[in-house]
Scaffold this motif. Sequence first.
Motif, short mmCIF file in Angstrom:
data_model
loop_
_atom_site.label_atom_id
_atom_site.label_comp_id
_atom_site.label_asym_id
_atom_site.label_seq_id
_atom_site.Cartn_x
_atom_site.Cartn_y
_atom_site.Cartn_z
N UNK A 135 0.83 -1.20 0.00
CA UNK A 135 0.00 0.00 0.00
C UNK A 135 0.87 1.26 0.00
N UNK A 136 1.97 1.21 0.74
CA UNK A 136 2.90 2.34 0.77
C UNK A 136 3.48 2.60 -0.61
N UNK A 137 3.92 1.54 -1.29
CA UNK A 137 4.51 1.69 -2.61
C UNK A 137 3.49 2.18 -3.64
N UNK A 138 2.27 1.67 -3.56
CA UNK A 138 1.22 2.11 -4.50
C UNK A 138 0.92 3.59 -4.31
N UNK A 139 0.74 4.01 -3.04
CA UNK A 139 0.48 5.43 -2.78
C UNK A 139 1.66 6.29 -3.23
N UNK A 140 2.89 5.83 -2.93
CA UNK A 140 4.08 6.61 -3.31
C UNK A 140 4.17 6.78 -4.81
N UNK A 141 3.85 5.71 -5.56
CA UNK A 141 3.91 5.78 -7.02
C UNK A 141 2.90 6.79 -7.56
N UNK A 142 1.67 6.72 -7.05
CA UNK A 142 0.64 7.67 -7.50
C UNK A 142 1.04 9.10 -7.15
N UNK A 143 1.51 9.30 -5.94
CA UNK A 143 1.93 10.62 -5.50
C UNK A 143 3.04 11.18 -6.38
N UNK A 144 4.06 10.33 -6.66
CA UNK A 144 5.19 10.77 -7.46
C UNK A 144 4.79 11.06 -8.90
N UNK A 145 3.87 10.23 -9.46
CA UNK A 145 3.40 10.46 -10.83
C UNK A 145 2.65 11.78 -10.92
N UNK A 146 1.78 12.04 -9.94
CA UNK A 146 1.01 13.29 -9.94
C UNK A 146 1.94 14.50 -9.83
N UNK A 147 2.89 14.42 -8.93
CA UNK A 147 3.79 15.55 -8.73
C UNK A 147 4.68 15.79 -9.95
N UNK A 148 5.26 14.70 -10.49
CA UNK A 148 6.13 14.85 -11.66
C UNK A 148 5.33 15.31 -12.88
N UNK A 149 4.14 14.71 -13.06
CA UNK A 149 3.31 15.09 -14.21
C UNK A 149 2.88 16.53 -14.17
N UNK A 150 2.47 17.00 -12.98
CA UNK A 150 2.02 18.39 -12.86
C UNK A 150 3.16 19.37 -13.04
N UNK A 151 4.37 18.97 -12.62
CA UNK A 151 5.51 19.88 -12.71
C UNK A 151 6.07 19.96 -14.12
N UNK A 152 6.31 18.80 -14.74
CA UNK A 152 7.00 18.79 -16.03
C UNK A 152 6.05 18.97 -17.21
N UNK A 153 4.76 19.15 -16.95
CA UNK A 153 3.83 19.49 -18.03
C UNK A 153 3.79 20.99 -18.27
N UNK A 154 4.45 21.76 -17.41
CA UNK A 154 4.49 23.21 -17.57
C UNK A 154 5.46 23.60 -18.69
N UNK A 155 5.39 24.84 -19.13
CA UNK A 155 6.22 25.31 -20.23
C UNK A 155 7.57 25.82 -19.72
N UNK A 156 8.63 25.40 -20.42
CA UNK A 156 9.97 25.87 -20.11
C UNK A 156 10.32 27.04 -21.03
N UNK A 157 11.03 28.03 -20.49
CA UNK A 157 11.43 29.15 -21.34
C UNK A 157 12.93 29.43 -21.26
#
Length: 297
Positions: A135-157
């Motif tokens: 359960x810890x690993x499943x939650x950690x994976x979801x958390x990390x995917x959400x955080x990485x996805x939300x961060x690196x979907x932004x525009x770089x300049x």
Amino acid sequence: MLQYKNLEYMVHAILFGMFLFIYTMSLVGNLSMISLIRIETRLHTPIYFFLSNLSFGDITYSSVIAPKALVNFLAERKVICFAECVTQFFFQAFCVNSEALLLAVMAYYRFIAICKSLMYTRIMSRKVCVQLVAASYIYDSINAIVRAGSLFSLSFCGPNIIDHFFCDDLPPIQKLFCSDTHMGDTMHFLLAVIVALSTILVILVSYVSSMVAILRIQSNQGSRKAFSTYASHLMAYGTLFFMYLRPTSSNSSEYDKVVAIFYSFVIPMLNPLIYSLRNKEVKDALRKTIYQKIIPH
């Protein structure tokens, strides 16, 4: 100018040697703990099952960060590609969350073992331990995917220069974005607070209850030993949560670098000492393994 470059190279070479030694000791310590726990049947208990997963997380985290950092200490042109940056960020988020949750599970285990000893076998069965870690690993994976996805979907300049040793969610990466990061910053902070507060609550309640029970039933010497063990564990917890919820002021880049390097290199090396090698059972098992399997008869 040449003298300055030679001095800079010498400093980088010294840092490379120092951190290579720390990283090597981290790998040796954590791999030794995992191997020892698997080999020695006396260590096939819930607490050592959790410790082996903690060691696995330390190996994963340091191995994602350390090799690239070591290469960059000596490289003339210090670069990291986008995929490597995303990978480092993902595993940083995954491993920090994983360690926090595993530490909370270990504190809960000690509470059950001391305060609910008659129900210990039923509550902390092998199946329950596996489910807790999964359960810890499943939650950690979801958390990390959400955080990485939300961060690196932004525009770089650009410019695409990170004032740091590796990619995590510190201001150096946030400075590269053209998009408004307010929503992302708020979400990351809320996710961190939820994990940190819930695990801190479990740890404090479990440890306070356990220490009260120990004071009631043990001698002064036993109480001192227990408090010493708990104090070393709480120091590790404090370091983790300090890293997790430290302020991210734009004026603290050098400070953040020091804290990040300490957590990425030093903590994985110290964890086997803090959690396991101070334990009599582990030391006895280590001596037995060395005598039986390494030293010829």
